[in-house]
Motif scaffolding. Structure first.
Motif, PDB file in Angstrom:
ATOM      1  N   LEU A   1      46.862  17.600  38.618  1.00 32.30           N
ATOM      2  CA  LEU A   1      48.146  17.751  39.176  1.00 32.30           C
ATOM      3  C   LEU A   1      48.953  17.940  38.067  1.00 32.30           C
ATOM      4  CD1 LEU A   1      48.082  13.828  40.634  1.00 32.30           C
ATOM      5  CD2 LEU A   1      47.945  15.912  41.690  1.00 32.30           C
ATOM      6  N   GLU A   2      48.775  17.915  36.832  1.00 31.56           N
ATOM      7  CA  GLU A   2      49.611  18.339  35.791  1.00 31.56           C
ATOM      8  C   GLU A   2      49.599  19.943  35.953  1.00 31.56           C
ATOM      9  OE1 GLU A   2      48.799  17.151  31.944  1.00 31.56           O
ATOM     10  OE2 GLU A   2      49.406  14.633  32.350  1.00 31.56           O
ATOM     11  N   HIS A   3      48.329  20.622  36.172  1.00 30.88           N
ATOM     12  CA  HIS A   3      48.162  21.949  36.327  1.00 30.88           C
ATOM     13  C   HIS A   3      48.794  22.692  37.707  1.00 30.88           C
ATOM     14  CE1 HIS A   3      46.764  25.868  34.955  1.00 30.88           C
ATOM     15  NE2 HIS A   3      45.965  25.906  36.019  1.00 30.88           N
ATOM     16  N   GLN A   4      48.876  21.678  38.662  1.00 31.05           N
ATOM     17  CA  GLN A   4      49.125  22.304  39.955  1.00 31.05           C
ATOM     18  C   GLN A   4      50.457  23.223  39.969  1.00 31.05           C
ATOM     19  OE1 GLN A   4      49.644  19.364  42.775  1.00 31.05           O
ATOM     20  NE2 GLN A   4      50.471  20.822  44.425  1.00 31.05           N
ATOM     21  N   GLY A   5      51.385  22.723  39.225  1.00 35.85           N
ATOM     22  CA  GLY A   5      52.750  23.375  39.243  1.00 35.85           C
ATOM     23  C   GLY A   5      53.129  24.031  40.451  1.00 35.85           C
ATOM     24  N   ALA A   6      53.637  25.153  41.011  1.00 33.19           N
ATOM     25  CA  ALA A   6      54.121  25.444  42.159  1.00 33.19           C
ATOM     26  C   ALA A   6      53.066  25.793  43.244  1.00 33.19           C
ATOM     27  CB  ALA A   6      54.970  26.445  42.025  1.00 33.19           C
ATOM     28  N   ALA A   7      51.708  25.534  42.940  1.00 32.89           N
ATOM     29  CA  ALA A   7      50.700  25.825  43.543  1.00 32.89           C
ATOM     30  C   ALA A   7      50.325  24.875  44.809  1.00 32.89           C
ATOM     31  CB  ALA A   7      49.202  26.085  42.942  1.00 32.89           C
ATOM     32  N   THR A   8      49.692  25.447  45.955  1.00 36.32           N
ATOM     33  CA  THR A   8      49.479  24.404  46.897  1.00 36.32           C
ATOM     34  C   THR A   8      48.213  23.859  46.643  1.00 36.32           C
ATOM     35  OG1 THR A   8      50.521  25.481  48.432  1.00 36.32           O
ATOM     36  CG2 THR A   8      48.856  24.274  49.355  1.00 36.32           C
ATOM     37  N   LEU A   9      47.981  22.499  46.845  1.00 36.46           N
ATOM     38  CA  LEU A   9      46.771  21.747  46.764  1.00 36.46           C
ATOM     39  C   LEU A   9      45.905  21.430  47.681  1.00 36.46           C
ATOM     40  CD1 LEU A   9      44.815  20.639  44.271  1.00 36.46           C
ATOM     41  CD2 LEU A   9      46.147  18.768  44.398  1.00 36.46           C
ATOM     42  N   VAL A  10      44.721  21.579  47.841  1.00 35.57           N
ATOM     43  CA  VAL A  10      43.919  21.271  49.176  1.00 35.57           C
ATOM     44  C   VAL A  10      42.863  20.217  48.568  1.00 35.57           C
ATOM     45  CG1 VAL A  10      42.732  21.847  51.186  1.00 35.57           C
ATOM     46  CG2 VAL A  10      44.605  23.057  50.421  1.00 35.57           C
ATOM     47  N   VAL A  11      42.628  19.062  48.978  1.00 36.07           N
ATOM     48  CA  VAL A  11      41.573  18.196  48.658  1.00 36.07           C
ATOM     49  C   VAL A  11      40.604  18.150  49.523  1.00 36.07           C
ATOM     50  CG1 VAL A  11      40.946  16.061  47.085  1.00 36.07           C
ATOM     51  CG2 VAL A  11      43.255  17.141  46.800  1.00 36.07           C
TER      52      VAL A  11
END
Length: 358
Positions: free
Chosen positions: A90-100
């Motif tokens: 979550l710290e590295h996600q930044g402005a990227a979209t996260l799909v789990v």
């Protein structure tokens, strides 16, 4: 002979190296796994469609990967994420979209989603029901649903959940596998979900990144409402016990284990009075018994006053009131020794006889 040994050693080393690579990519939904449970077909199609696919297999490699507004981070094998690796993600996600993909209850909680995965078995294709995937259907054998906004609504929730901006939970991981990617519109949905942005970071977590604080407790696998529900059940049980405990039934008479004759009781009480030397108490017991017998024989009330009883006995026997009062009245004398006590008993017996005969 030496040449044969060398060839054998090389063959063993080559087999071990190939086997190591196969084991590395043997995980389900791994983009390098060509088996039915792998996701190599989807990774290759994304690459052919111009999406830059970067596969990372450790938390350290993920932190070195670029994550910006043109990046989608997809996490498969999410069961290998722990508290520490989830926090780093979550710290590295930044402005990227996260799909789990296929998150379990503990991971859903760590992601800050207030929903519990519900297993569902779709009876057929599930329509999108949202503009993002209009006209598409997902076909899988089993899936997890979440009670959040999203698409492809099944029993209890949606299979593609969007609880907040920048986060997507995919509860139908089977649609990405080599075996089921061609079922229904699975391929189109997968390409639209993972190929939306120019770059895709495919993160396959490693158990080697976990620390001692990442152990999973039994409570973390339970829904949030279970503990309050158990407390409510306990308090309800205590209330029912208190309520039913006050509802006592009618008194029940039970036979005594031993029957004692009246004469034995009288003699034993007499012995106790004699041993204690309490002649006044013994005399009062004799007078009380005499009053009860005489009031019954004269048909007087059970709780008749002593003065009224004295007057009634005197009138019935013809004796003076003062004489009767000295025997059973409230001002009757107390015997000073055993002889006077025996004399009182005899006088009371004689008075009973007169009351009975007249």
């Amino acid at each position: 002979m030496t040449l044969v040994v060398v060839v054998a050693v090389v063959a063993v080393l080559a087999a071990a190296w190939v086997g190591r690579n196969n084991r590395t990519y043997a995980a389900a939904l791994d983009p390098g796994n060509p088996d039915g449970k792998g996701a190599q077909a989807l990774a290759r199609v994304l690459d052919q469609q111009g999406v830059e696919v970067d596969v990372v297999r450790s938390a350290a490699a993920l932190e070195h990967a670029t994550a910006d507004a043109s990046t989608t981070i997809v996490v498969t094998s999410s069961g290998q994420l722990g508290r520490s690796t989830t926090a780093r993600l979550l710290e590295h996600q930044g402005a990227a979209t996260l799909v789990v993909v296929g998150p379990g209850p503990e991971l859903v909680r760590e992601l800050g989603v207030a929903s519990f995965p519900i297993t569902t078995v779709p009876s057929g294709p599930v329509a999108a029901g949202c503009p993002a995937y209009v006209g598409l259907e997902v076909r899988v054998d089993v899936a997890e649903t979440y009670r959040t906004p999203g698409c492809f609504r099944g029993e209890g929730g949606v299979m593609v959940a969007r609880p907040r901006s920048g986060l997507t939970l995919l509860g139908a991981p089977a649609m990405l596998t080599n075996d089921q990617i061609l079922e229904g519109d699975n391929a189109a949905v997968a390409l639209r979900l993972l190929g939306e942005r120019q770059r895709l970071v495919w993160y396959v977590p490693s158990l080697a990144d976990l620390g001692g604080a990442d152990s999973v407790s039994v409570r973390s696998l339970l829904p949030d409402w279970l503990v309050p529900g158990l407390w409510l059940l306990l308090l309800t049980g205590v209330g029912v016990i208190a309520w039913r405990g006050r509802r006592l039934g009618p008194l029940a008479r039970e036979p005594l284990p031993v029957e004692v004759k009246a004469v034995e009781t009288t003699r034993n009480l007499g012995r106790l009075y004699r041993r204690a030397g309490d002649r006044a108490h013994a005399a009062e017991a004799l007078r009380a018994a005499a009053r009860a017998r005489q009031s019954e024989r004269l048909r007087l009330p059970h709780r008749v006053s002593p003065d009224r009883l004295v007057d009634a006995v005197a009138a019935h026997t013809g004796r003076p009131v003062a004489e009767i009062d000295a025997l059973i009245g409230p001002t009757a004398y107390s015997p000073r020794d055993d002889q006077e006590l025996a004399s009182l008993a005899a006088l009371l017996t004689e008075l009973d006889r007169e009351v009975s005969h007249r």
